[in-house]
Scaffold this motif. Structure first.
Motif, PDB file in Angstrom:
ATOM      1  N   GLU A   1       0.828  -1.196   0.000  1.00 24.12           N
ATOM      2  CA  GLU A   1       0.000   0.000   0.000  1.00 24.12           C
ATOM      3  C   GLU A   1       0.867   1.252   0.000  1.00 24.12           C
ATOM      4  O   GLU A   1       0.565   2.230  -0.702  1.00 24.12           O
ATOM      5  CB  GLU A   1      -0.921  -0.027   1.219  1.00 24.12           C
ATOM      6  N   GLN A   2       1.961   1.236   0.769  1.00 25.46           N
ATOM      7  CA  GLN A   2       2.885   2.369   0.782  1.00 25.46           C
ATOM      8  C   GLN A   2       3.509   2.585  -0.596  1.00 25.46           C
ATOM      9  O   GLN A   2       3.712   3.722  -1.028  1.00 25.46           O
ATOM     10  CB  GLN A   2       3.988   2.133   1.811  1.00 25.46           C
ATOM     11  N   LYS A   3       3.782   1.486  -1.295  1.00 27.31           N
ATOM     12  CA  LYS A   3       4.418   1.574  -2.620  1.00 27.31           C
ATOM     13  C   LYS A   3       3.390   1.770  -3.743  1.00 27.31           C
ATOM     14  O   LYS A   3       3.777   1.846  -4.909  1.00 27.31           O
ATOM     15  CB  LYS A   3       5.211   0.295  -2.880  1.00 27.31           C
ATOM     16  N   ARG A   4       2.101   1.812  -3.371  1.00 23.28           N
ATOM     17  CA  ARG A   4       1.026   1.994  -4.336  1.00 23.28           C
ATOM     18  C   ARG A   4       1.003   0.882  -5.383  1.00 23.28           C
ATOM     19  O   ARG A   4       0.938   1.128  -6.592  1.00 23.28           O
ATOM     20  CB  ARG A   4       1.133   3.368  -4.999  1.00 23.28           C
ATOM     21  N   TRP A   5       1.041  -0.347  -4.884  1.00 20.17           N
ATOM     22  CA  TRP A   5       1.017  -1.524  -5.740  1.00 20.17           C
ATOM     23  C   TRP A   5      -0.375  -2.144  -5.817  1.00 20.17           C
ATOM     24  O   TRP A   5      -0.519  -3.287  -6.243  1.00 20.17           O
ATOM     25  CB  TRP A   5       2.011  -2.568  -5.228  1.00 20.17           C
ATOM     26  N   ASP A   6      -1.388  -1.413  -5.389  1.00 24.24           N
ATOM     27  CA  ASP A   6      -2.767  -1.879  -5.458  1.00 24.24           C
ATOM     28  C   ASP A   6      -2.926  -3.273  -4.842  1.00 24.24           C
ATOM     29  O   ASP A   6      -3.360  -4.223  -5.520  1.00 24.24           O
ATOM     30  CB  ASP A   6      -3.244  -1.893  -6.917  1.00 24.24           C
ATOM     31  N   PRO A   7      -2.619  -3.433  -3.550  1.00 19.34           N
ATOM     32  CA  PRO A   7      -2.672  -4.771  -2.933  1.00 19.34           C
ATOM     33  C   PRO A   7      -4.100  -5.235  -2.670  1.00 19.34           C
ATOM     34  O   PRO A   7      -4.997  -4.431  -2.390  1.00 19.34           O
ATOM     35  CB  PRO A   7      -1.917  -4.560  -1.615  1.00 19.34           C
ATOM     36  N   LYS A   8      -4.295  -6.542  -2.762  1.00 14.27           N
ATOM     37  CA  LYS A   8      -5.563  -7.171  -2.410  1.00 14.27           C
ATOM     38  C   LYS A   8      -5.259  -8.454  -1.642  1.00 14.27           C
ATOM     39  O   LYS A   8      -4.279  -9.141  -1.937  1.00 14.27           O
ATOM     40  CB  LYS A   8      -6.386  -7.482  -3.659  1.00 14.27           C
ATOM     41  N   VAL A   9      -6.097  -8.755  -0.670  1.00 17.33           N
ATOM     42  CA  VAL A   9      -5.935  -9.997   0.083  1.00 17.33           C
ATOM     43  C   VAL A   9      -6.769 -11.078  -0.588  1.00 17.33           C
ATOM     44  O   VAL A   9      -8.003 -10.994  -0.632  1.00 17.33           O
ATOM     45  CB  VAL A   9      -6.362  -9.826   1.557  1.00 17.33           C
TER      46      VAL A   9
END
Length: 255
Positions: free
Chosen positions: A229-237
């Protein structure tokens, strides 16, 4: 606990034994259940490592998963042998792992990139040398708890800043497994004499191992989500087989 079968490793030299009779099932394994209960920790760390490598997370997370495996292997050797050297091979990686968690938690806001890893590396090396010579006991426990406490404020900060419910669930699972595991550890440690008279031993320390294997996995997955999220990688669980959570990311093409 009194020995059962004959011992391949010789007399017990570790400073701690746990609430399980020694060498009952094999002359090669002192505490059978306390030894095999660590295997899930290795498997979960391997799952985390493969996900980290496959999605090209930062190297810090690969190192973190590998450190989980090293700690688990050291713990297996300790409980299988109950020897002092193997006990240090369990305790020293515990401290190294916490130093790595401190780095992952605090490094995003540290302006001098080389200062923190250099200090933590030297601190870990100094501790390993001191622990091998001075053989801390109570001091080790106090030191380890203090390192754990240093992580809590930062974990809580990440939790309150995270809006995604599935990510917050990872943090909650981390707290639940830590609480249950700690309860099992305390009961096993404090009431061993009573438990030893029971017909059935609930193997509290083995349950601690299993709980902490999942605890580390949930903690690592939550931290991977926060970093993405900090790197703006659009994370999803996402969930593998509908149960095991993992972080799926989408890096910008430039990365």
């Amino acid at each position: 606990m009194a020995d059962g079968a004959s011992s391949f490793w010789g007399p017990v030299t570790s400073t701690h034994e746990w609430c399980e009779p020694n060498y009952v099932y094999s002359s090669y394994i002192a505490e059978f259940f306390n030894t095999i209960s660590i295997v899930p920790s290795i498997l979960l760390a391997l799952v985390g490592l493969l996900n980290s490598l496959r999605q090209r997370f930062e190297k810090r997370f690969s190192v973190l998963h590998i450190s989980n495996m090293i700690l688990a292997i050291g713990s297996i050797l300790y409980h299988a042998t109950l020897q002092r050297l193997q006990q240090q091979g369990d305790e020293t990686p515990m401290v190294w792992e916490m130093l790595l968690y401190i780095y992952i938690l605090y490094s995003p806001d540290w302006h001098y990139r080389s200062t923190m890893p250099t200090f933590l590396f030297l601190y870990g090396a100094a501790f390993a040398i001191a622990h091998s010579q001075l053989r801390f006991d109570i001091g080790f426990k106090v030191h380890y708890v203090l390192l754990c406490l240093l992580c809590i404020p930062r974990m809580y900060k990440y939790y309150i800043l995270t809006e995604e419910k599935s990510a917050k669930r990872l943090a909650k699972l981390y707290v639940v497994t830590l609480s249950l595991g700690s309860l099992c550890w305390l009961v096993d440690r404090q009431f061993c004499k009573d438990i030893s008279r029971w017909y059935f031993n609930p193997q509290g320390h083995a349950l601690w191992h299993i709980s902490m294997g999942f605890n580390s996995y949930f903690a690592n997955t939550f931290l991977m989500y926060c970093r993405a999220e900090q790197k703006r990688w659009d994370p999803k669980v996402e969930h593998f087989l509908g149960f095991f959570p993992y972080v799926k990311i989408q890096k910008p093409k430039a990365q």
